[in-house]
Design a protein around this motif. Structure first.
Motif, short mmCIF file in Angstrom:
data_model
loop_
_atom_site.label_atom_id
_atom_site.label_comp_id
_atom_site.label_asym_id
_atom_site.label_seq_id
_atom_site.Cartn_x
_atom_site.Cartn_y
_atom_site.Cartn_z
N LEU A 155 16.07 -22.41 -31.61
CA LEU A 155 16.42 -23.92 -31.74
C LEU A 155 15.34 -24.41 -33.23
CD1 LEU A 155 18.04 -25.50 -29.02
CD2 LEU A 155 19.34 -24.79 -31.13
N SER A 156 14.11 -23.79 -33.02
CA SER A 156 13.27 -24.35 -33.71
C SER A 156 12.90 -24.16 -34.29
CB SER A 156 11.85 -24.26 -32.52
OG SER A 156 11.55 -22.52 -33.00
N THR A 157 13.44 -22.89 -34.98
CA THR A 157 14.19 -22.32 -36.67
C THR A 157 14.84 -23.57 -37.16
OG1 THR A 157 15.89 -20.94 -36.31
CG2 THR A 157 13.40 -20.66 -36.19
N THR A 158 15.73 -24.08 -36.68
CA THR A 158 16.41 -25.28 -37.79
C THR A 158 15.90 -26.65 -37.42
OG1 THR A 158 18.48 -24.87 -36.39
CG2 THR A 158 18.24 -23.24 -37.46
N ALA A 159 16.13 -26.91 -35.94
CA ALA A 159 15.82 -28.52 -35.04
C ALA A 159 15.07 -27.98 -36.37
CB ALA A 159 15.87 -28.43 -33.94
#
Length: 228
Positions: A80-84
């Protein structure tokens, strides 16, 4: 920069030398057997707690699922850290946490399959059928392999020592809570296995050292300067 990072690993040499010295004293004094004798006699000269609901189903099997769930949650947050946007700043710490826990678990599992040692319940001394062969002793070729060293289940807890390092880099005031959680899980799982006759205390101590070494080493390369 690379030289500085390599130099930051020098404390590992000192810690490992002290640890190996301590393990030598541990062996000479027979602490493993003294503790295992006490636990075994406490259960009536049998491993009565080997297959109980609490030790086998809740703490042993349940502990594995808990650690796996924590690992999957870490992986999910990393993805998720790649998009959020809110998680963007935590991408590297999350990558470190996932890597440290995974490498620790895999390293312990690999050593278990490369180094043959019996569990207490395997030994004649505790109602089993095998003689004790020490870590540095020559193992008879006809003796079946055994994967009881180091402590695999305890590693499911001690891998989370990495929480100390990741929190020290991101939320320093929570770093000790992270250490307590990692040590607490490892101690719980390790003591459970000792009560079941699955491991000696030294097996757990080796596991702690392996997990701490991985977490410490990777933190020097993957995390920014932090409070220790």
């Amino acid at each position: 920069m690379r030289t500085a990072k390599l130099n930051s690993l020098k404390p590992l040499v000192t810690v490992w030398l002290l640890f190996l010295a301590a393990m030598s004293v541990f062996s000479v004094l027979g602490i493993d057997f003294s503790l295992a004798d006490f636990i075994y006699h406490l259960q009536g000269n049998t491993w009565a707690w080997k297959d109980t609901l609490i030790t086998q189903d809740i703490l042993h099997k349940g502990g594995k699922w808990l650690s796996l769930a924590m690992g999957l949650a870490t992986l999910l947050l990393l993805i998720l850290s790649t998009t959020a946007t809110r998680l963007k700043d935590y991408r590297t710490p999350l990558f470190y946490l996932f890597s440290a826990t995974l490498v620790s678990a895999l390293l312990v599992a690999t050593i278990k399959h490369l180094v043959s040692m019996e569990c207490p319940w395997d030994l004649i001394r505790y109602g089993g059928e095998r003689n004790f062969i020490g870590l540095l002793d020559i193992r008879p070729p006809v003796m079946p392999a055994s994967a009881c060293f180091p402590a695999g289940h305890a590693s499911a807890g001690y891998t989370w020592i990495a929480l100390y390092f990741v929190l020290a880099a991101t939320l320093p005031r929570w770093r000790w809570a992270g250490l307590v959680l990692g040590l607490g899980l490892g101690l719980t799982f390790g003591i459970t296995q000792q009560l079941r006759g699955a491991h000696f205390l030294s097996h757990d101590l080796w596991t702690i050292m392996i997990c701490w070494t991985v977490s410490f080493a990777l933190s020097r390369f993957l995390l920014p300067p932090r409070v220790h």
